[in-house]
Design an enzyme around this catalytic site. Structure first.
Site, PDB file in Angstrom:
ATOM      1  N   TYR A 184      20.631 -17.452  43.165  1.00 62.79           N
ATOM      2  CA  TYR A 184      20.302 -17.519  44.458  1.00 62.79           C
ATOM      3  C   TYR A 184      21.754 -17.663  45.267  1.00 62.79           C
ATOM      4  O   TYR A 184      21.906 -16.908  46.471  1.00 62.79           O
ATOM      5  CB  TYR A 184      19.460 -18.369  45.219  1.00 62.79           C
ATOM      6  CG  TYR A 184      17.922 -18.252  44.424  1.00 62.79           C
ATOM      7  CD1 TYR A 184      17.137 -17.263  45.244  1.00 62.79           C
ATOM      8  CD2 TYR A 184      17.503 -18.885  43.371  1.00 62.79           C
ATOM      9  CE1 TYR A 184      15.636 -17.275  44.787  1.00 62.79           C
ATOM     10  CE2 TYR A 184      16.160 -18.635  42.994  1.00 62.79           C
ATOM     11  CZ  TYR A 184      15.246 -17.873  43.653  1.00 62.79           C
ATOM     12  OH  TYR A 184      14.029 -17.338  43.367  1.00 62.79           O
ATOM     13  N   CYS A 185      22.573 -18.425  44.733  1.00 61.68           N
ATOM     14  CA  CYS A 185      23.992 -18.557  45.474  1.00 61.68           C
ATOM     15  C   CYS A 185      24.639 -17.119  45.109  1.00 61.68           C
ATOM     16  O   CYS A 185      25.518 -16.674  46.118  1.00 61.68           O
ATOM     17  CB  CYS A 185      24.700 -19.614  44.612  1.00 61.68           C
ATOM     18  SG  CYS A 185      24.083 -21.305  44.628  1.00 61.68           S
ATOM     19  N   ASN A 186      24.290 -16.502  43.928  1.00 63.34           N
ATOM     20  CA  ASN A 186      25.158 -15.246  43.773  1.00 63.34           C
ATOM     21  C   ASN A 186      24.675 -14.164  44.992  1.00 63.34           C
ATOM     22  O   ASN A 186      25.170 -13.400  45.170  1.00 63.34           O
ATOM     23  CB  ASN A 186      25.041 -14.754  42.615  1.00 63.34           C
ATOM     24  CG  ASN A 186      25.883 -15.792  41.547  1.00 63.34           C
ATOM     25  OD1 ASN A 186      26.760 -16.220  41.719  1.00 63.34           O
ATOM     26  ND2 ASN A 186      25.281 -15.674  40.406  1.00 63.34           N
TER      27      ASN A 186
END
Length: 192
Positions: A66-68
């Site tokens: 999700y961060c990526n």
């Protein structure tokens, strides 16, 4: 199966986040100085003298899909953000080596900061300690926080996003303990 694992991870990590509050729109943004992944010294007050706003976001690490995804969206829209006068900064507990892996995965060309001692995360009230049972589960999924962050204290941020205006006040605050919910670039552009 991967979706099930991520949902299970959310349930277990969210149980430990209830003490976190984040900051609210209108509050004064805590000042900070840090070196980014390119060796550039970033000082919030100096950035606000040069730029109309600073987009400050917190991410967990290169292991977090999700961060990526969020960082890839920011990179894809970076020109739109900078055209509005914004300077983008990502803050993470991961080591500089792992920040390099994040850059490879996301093509991020904006500033990324290893938040040693979690000073920025603490100031913005997004830090939390992952408990031992959760660490064991993460390791079972191939995620080693100690290796990723280069320490043994197991601190992660709630993935929050703030936009800081020229006056140092928060124009925008997205703080959601559900790590799958991130601020959209569209919502940021509306504020800028």
């Amino acid at each position: 199966m991967k979706k099930f694992i991520l949902i299970a991870l959310f349930i277990f990590t969210s149980l430990h986040l209830f003490a976190q509050t984040g900051l609210k729109t209108g509050e004064q943004a805590p000042a900070f100085t840090a070196k980014d992944n390119q060796g550039k010294t970033l000082d919030l007050k100096a950035l606000l003298k040069t730029y109309k706003a600073v987009v400050l976001f917190f991410y967990r690490g290169q292991w977090c899909p999700y961060c990526n995804k969020q960082m890839s969206h920011l990179q894809d829209s970076l020109q739109l953000l900078t055209d509005k006068g914004a300077y983008v900064v990502g803050v993470t507990p991961e080591t500089n080596e792992n920040i390099g892996k994040t850059v490879e995965k996301t093509k991020a060309s904006f500033s990324l900061v290893h938040d040693e001692d979690y000073k920025i995360m603490k100031a913005y009230k997004v830090n939390y300690v992952v408990e031992d049972a959760m660490l064991t589960r993460l390791k079972g999924y191939g995620i080693d926080l100690e290796k990723n962050n280069g320490n043994t204290d197991h601190v992660l941020p709630v993935p929050a996003t703030y936009i800081i205006g020229k006056n140092g006040k928060l124009l925008f605050a997205h703080f959601d303990k559900d790590y799958t919910k991130r601020a959209s670039v569209k919502s940021m552009l509306e504020v800028l």
